[in-house]
Design a protein around this motif. Structure first.
Motif, PDB file in Angstrom:
ATOM      1  N   ASN A  66     -27.947 -37.346  -6.229  1.00 16.38           N
ATOM      2  CA  ASN A  66     -27.201 -36.535  -5.273  1.00 16.38           C
ATOM      3  C   ASN A  66     -26.910 -35.158  -5.862  1.00 16.38           C
ATOM      4  O   ASN A  66     -26.654 -35.032  -7.061  1.00 16.38           O
ATOM      5  N   PRO A  67     -26.905 -34.136  -5.033  1.00 16.47           N
ATOM      6  CA  PRO A  67     -26.563 -32.781  -5.504  1.00 16.47           C
ATOM      7  C   PRO A  67     -25.062 -32.642  -5.685  1.00 16.47           C
ATOM      8  O   PRO A  67     -24.293 -33.550  -5.328  1.00 16.47           O
ATOM      9  N   PRO A  68     -24.595 -31.528  -6.248  1.00 12.36           N
ATOM     10  CA  PRO A  68     -23.153 -31.278  -6.327  1.00 12.36           C
ATOM     11  C   PRO A  68     -22.511 -31.355  -4.944  1.00 12.36           C
ATOM     12  O   PRO A  68     -23.154 -31.117  -3.935  1.00 12.36           O
ATOM     13  N   ALA A  69     -21.232 -31.689  -4.918  1.00  8.05           N
ATOM     14  CA  ALA A  69     -20.440 -31.848  -3.687  1.00  8.05           C
ATOM     15  C   ALA A  69     -20.663 -33.202  -3.031  1.00  8.05           C
ATOM     16  O   ALA A  69     -20.050 -33.505  -2.014  1.00  8.05           O
ATOM     17  N   VAL A  70     -21.538 -34.037  -3.605  1.00 12.64           N
ATOM     18  CA  VAL A  70     -21.761 -35.376  -3.075  1.00 12.64           C
ATOM     19  C   VAL A  70     -21.348 -36.392  -4.136  1.00 12.64           C
ATOM     20  O   VAL A  70     -21.770 -36.300  -5.282  1.00 12.64           O
ATOM     21  N   GLY A  71     -20.547 -37.346  -3.752  1.00 11.50           N
ATOM     22  CA  GLY A  71     -20.103 -38.364  -4.701  1.00 11.50           C
ATOM     23  C   GLY A  71     -18.672 -38.135  -5.140  1.00 11.50           C
ATOM     24  O   GLY A  71     -18.172 -37.011  -5.145  1.00 11.50           O
ATOM     25  N   LYS A  72     -18.016 -39.223  -5.492  1.00 10.89           N
ATOM     26  CA  LYS A  72     -16.628 -39.164  -5.924  1.00 10.89           C
ATOM     27  C   LYS A  72     -16.554 -39.211  -7.442  1.00 10.89           C
ATOM     28  O   LYS A  72     -17.263 -39.988  -8.088  1.00 10.89           O
ATOM     29  N   ALA A  73     -15.681 -38.397  -8.010  1.00  7.67           N
ATOM     30  CA  ALA A  73     -15.560 -38.323  -9.470  1.00  7.67           C
ATOM     31  C   ALA A  73     -15.145 -39.663 -10.064  1.00  7.67           C
ATOM     32  O   ALA A  73     -15.583 -40.035 -11.157  1.00  7.67           O
ATOM     33  N   GLU A  74     -14.316 -40.422  -9.358  1.00  7.99           N
ATOM     34  CA  GLU A  74     -13.812 -41.679  -9.907  1.00  7.99           C
ATOM     35  C   GLU A  74     -14.858 -42.793  -9.917  1.00  7.99           C
ATOM     36  O   GLU A  74     -14.657 -43.834 -10.548  1.00  7.99           O
ATOM     37  N   THR A  75     -15.989 -42.597  -9.225  1.00  8.36           N
ATOM     38  CA  THR A  75     -17.020 -43.638  -9.197  1.00  8.36           C
ATOM     39  C   THR A  75     -18.246 -43.271 -10.023  1.00  8.36           C
ATOM     40  O   THR A  75     -19.230 -44.010 -10.000  1.00  8.36           O
ATOM     41  N   ILE A  76     -18.199 -42.151 -10.738  1.00 12.80           N
ATOM     42  CA  ILE A  76     -19.394 -41.706 -11.471  1.00 12.80           C
ATOM     43  C   ILE A  76     -19.805 -42.707 -12.544  1.00 12.80           C
ATOM     44  O   ILE A  76     -20.989 -42.946 -12.779  1.00 12.80           O
ATOM     45  N   GLY A  77     -18.819 -43.338 -13.200  1.00 10.43           N
ATOM     46  CA  GLY A  77     -19.149 -44.331 -14.216  1.00 10.43           C
ATOM     47  C   GLY A  77     -19.839 -45.544 -13.620  1.00 10.43           C
ATOM     48  O   GLY A  77     -20.830 -46.041 -14.163  1.00 10.43           O
ATOM     49  N   GLU A  78     -19.332 -46.001 -12.499  1.00 12.42           N
ATOM     50  CA  GLU A  78     -19.937 -47.147 -11.825  1.00 12.42           C
ATOM     51  C   GLU A  78     -21.345 -46.825 -11.349  1.00 12.42           C
ATOM     52  O   GLU A  78     -22.283 -47.615 -11.532  1.00 12.42           O
ATOM     53  N   ARG A  79     -21.507 -45.646 -10.756  1.00 13.54           N
ATOM     54  CA  ARG A  79     -22.822 -45.254 -10.249  1.00 13.54           C
ATOM     55  C   ARG A  79     -23.837 -45.108 -11.367  1.00 13.54           C
ATOM     56  O   ARG A  79     -24.988 -45.528 -11.247  1.00 13.54           O
ATOM     57  N   THR A  80     -23.409 -44.522 -12.491  1.00 14.52           N
ATOM     58  CA  THR A  80     -24.314 -44.353 -13.638  1.00 14.52           C
ATOM     59  C   THR A  80     -24.721 -45.703 -14.208  1.00 14.52           C
ATOM     60  O   THR A  80     -25.893 -45.935 -14.528  1.00 14.52           O
ATOM     61  N   GLY A  81     -23.748 -46.605 -14.333  1.00 15.58           N
ATOM     62  CA  GLY A  81     -24.044 -47.930 -14.868  1.00 15.58           C
ATOM     63  C   GLY A  81     -25.008 -48.706 -13.988  1.00 15.58           C
ATOM     64  O   GLY A  81     -25.935 -49.360 -14.492  1.00 15.58           O
ATOM     65  N   LEU A  82     -24.795 -48.644 -12.681  1.00 10.30           N
ATOM     66  CA  LEU A  82     -25.689 -49.346 -11.761  1.00 10.30           C
ATOM     67  C   LEU A  82     -27.103 -48.777 -11.812  1.00 10.30           C
ATOM     68  O   LEU A  82     -28.085 -49.530 -11.787  1.00 10.30           O
ATOM     69  N   TYR A  83     -27.208 -47.451 -11.907  1.00 10.70           N
ATOM     70  CA  TYR A  83     -28.535 -46.835 -11.946  1.00 10.70           C
ATOM     71  C   TYR A  83     -29.306 -47.249 -13.198  1.00 10.70           C
ATOM     72  O   TYR A  83     -30.448 -47.714 -13.098  1.00 10.70           O
ATOM     73  N   PHE A  84     -28.687 -47.097 -14.362  1.00 12.32           N
ATOM     74  CA  PHE A  84     -29.401 -47.442 -15.596  1.00 12.32           C
ATOM     75  C   PHE A  84     -29.624 -48.943 -15.712  1.00 12.32           C
ATOM     76  O   PHE A  84     -30.604 -49.382 -16.316  1.00 12.32           O
ATOM     77  N   GLY A  85     -28.719 -49.728 -15.136  1.00 16.19           N
ATOM     78  CA  GLY A  85     -28.953 -51.167 -15.101  1.00 16.19           C
ATOM     79  C   GLY A  85     -30.174 -51.510 -14.269  1.00 16.19           C
ATOM     80  O   GLY A  85     -30.971 -52.388 -14.638  1.00 16.19           O
ATOM     81  N   PHE A  86     -30.360 -50.792 -13.161  1.00 16.72           N
ATOM     82  CA  PHE A  86     -31.522 -51.033 -12.311  1.00 16.72           C
ATOM     83  C   PHE A  86     -32.799 -50.558 -12.991  1.00 16.72           C
ATOM     84  O   PHE A  86     -33.860 -51.170 -12.821  1.00 16.72           O
ATOM     85  N   VAL A  87     -32.715 -49.465 -13.767  1.00 17.22           N
ATOM     86  CA  VAL A  87     -33.872 -49.003 -14.535  1.00 17.22           C
ATOM     87  C   VAL A  87     -34.289 -50.068 -15.549  1.00 17.22           C
ATOM     88  O   VAL A  87     -35.483 -50.392 -15.678  1.00 17.22           O
ATOM     89  N   ALA A  88     -33.313 -50.620 -16.274  1.00 16.86           N
ATOM     90  CA  ALA A  88     -33.612 -51.669 -17.260  1.00 16.86           C
ATOM     91  C   ALA A  88     -34.213 -52.893 -16.576  1.00 16.86           C
ATOM     92  O   ALA A  88     -35.176 -53.502 -17.079  1.00 16.86           O
ATOM     93  N   LEU A  89     -33.660 -53.252 -15.435  1.00 19.57           N
ATOM     94  CA  LEU A  89     -34.181 -54.396 -14.688  1.00 19.57           C
ATOM     95  C   LEU A  89     -35.613 -54.136 -14.243  1.00 19.57           C
ATOM     96  O   LEU A  89     -36.483 -55.031 -14.332  1.00 19.57           O
ATOM     97  N   SER A  90     -35.891 -52.926 -13.783  1.00 20.81           N
ATOM     98  CA  SER A  90     -37.240 -52.572 -13.357  1.00 20.81           C
ATOM     99  C   SER A  90     -38.232 -52.673 -14.510  1.00 20.81           C
ATOM    100  O   SER A  90     -39.358 -53.168 -14.342  1.00 20.81           O
ATOM    101  N   LEU A  91     -37.828 -52.205 -15.689  1.00 23.85           N
ATOM    102  CA  LEU A  91     -38.706 -52.289 -16.862  1.00 23.85           C
ATOM    103  C   LEU A  91     -39.001 -53.737 -17.243  1.00 23.85           C
ATOM    104  O   LEU A  91     -40.146 -54.101 -17.540  1.00 23.85           O
ATOM    105  N   ILE A  92     -37.975 -54.575 -17.234  1.00 27.83           N
ATOM    106  CA  ILE A  92     -38.151 -55.984 -17.612  1.00 27.83           C
ATOM    107  C   ILE A  92     -39.094 -56.682 -16.639  1.00 27.83           C
ATOM    108  O   ILE A  92     -40.024 -57.394 -17.044  1.00 27.83           O
TER     109      ILE A  92
END
Length: 257
Positions: free
Chosen positions: A138-164
């Protein structure tokens, strides 16, 4: 040999990073600037609505000056972008060379150039494109600051899952080749990967924080440019490293002869 391939990989990654930076600058920065403008306009409107300025009679000091940026937007969009993507490309190039050394001669009997090109396409799809379909950037102005950790974790978790899942699909393809042939085994491996990742995407949480008032054209342009930047990066990396690796193995063959 391994050290030579690692150096070649980092060099190819640096070249790919520079070209990806140029693409991102010309095709991605306009949408980012537009999103920043929307964010600043929204912040200004919110400030005027909920935090009105005090009366002038009570202002006994100098007018408050806007907070100065540590790094200007011009630097962020030029030198900062080049350094960030260049370092990322160099690191990815090193990892790419290690992956190439592992798969070359073990998965198929292609020449170094074709092996690197196939590995680049594989990495683009598995490392970036499939996770991007589930959790697009998402570009700037999209997304909530308080959920950035959750969103980052889910994304990299999905990347790891895709690799496996992709590695398991390659293993499955290798075991089915003797029974069904390389073409059919490859299709079964790809089909298994697609089915498993589709189920995983369905089960994992959905995050949609794009406001209804955010311009769809700006969001579309940003996401298309993100895909284009990664496509340039992995394509140039695969082709450049393949050409460099081809020379390394040609010199080795001449030395042995």
């Amino acid at each position: 040999m391994m050290r030579t391939l690692l150096v070649r990989g980092m060099l190819a990654g640096l070249i790919a990073g520079v070209l990806a930076t140029l693409f991102a600058y010309f095709f991605g920065e306009p949408s980012i600037n537009a999103a920043i403008g929307i964010e600043e306009a929204g912040a200004a409107a919110h400030s005027h609505t909920h935090d009105p300025a005090p009366p002038a009679a009570h202002d006994h000091g100098a007018a408050a000056e806007p907070e100065e940026e540590l790094v200007s937007r011009d630097v962020q969009s030029t030198l900062g972008l080049l350094v960030a993507v260049g370092v990322y490309g160099t690191a990815i190039g090193g990892l790419f060379s290690l992956a190439f050394a592992f798969v070359y001669g073990r998965v198929g009997k292609l020449r170094p150039r074709l092996t690197a090109a196939a590995l680049g396409a594989f990495a683009f799809a598995v490392v970036f494109f499939v996770p991007f379909l589930k959790y697009p950037g998402n570009p700037p102005a999209v997304g909530k600051a308080e959920t950035i950790g959750e969103r980052t974790g889910l994304y990299f978790g999905f990347v790891a899952l895709s690799l496996i899942v992709a590695v398991l699909a390659v293993v499955l393809r290798g075991r089915l080749t003797a029974k069904f042939g390389a073409w059919t085994a490859g299709l079964l491996g790809i089909g298994g990967y697609v089915v498993v990742m589709a189920v995983c995407a369905w089960l994992m949480p959905i995050i949609d924080e794009v406001g209804g008032d955010f311009p769809a054209s700006t969001l579309w342009t940003f996401r298309v440019s993100s895909i284009g930047t990664q496509l340039v990066l992995w394509t140039v990396l695969g082709l450049t490293f393949g050409a460099l690796a081809e020379r390394v193995f040609a010199k080795k063959a001449v030395a042995v002869a």
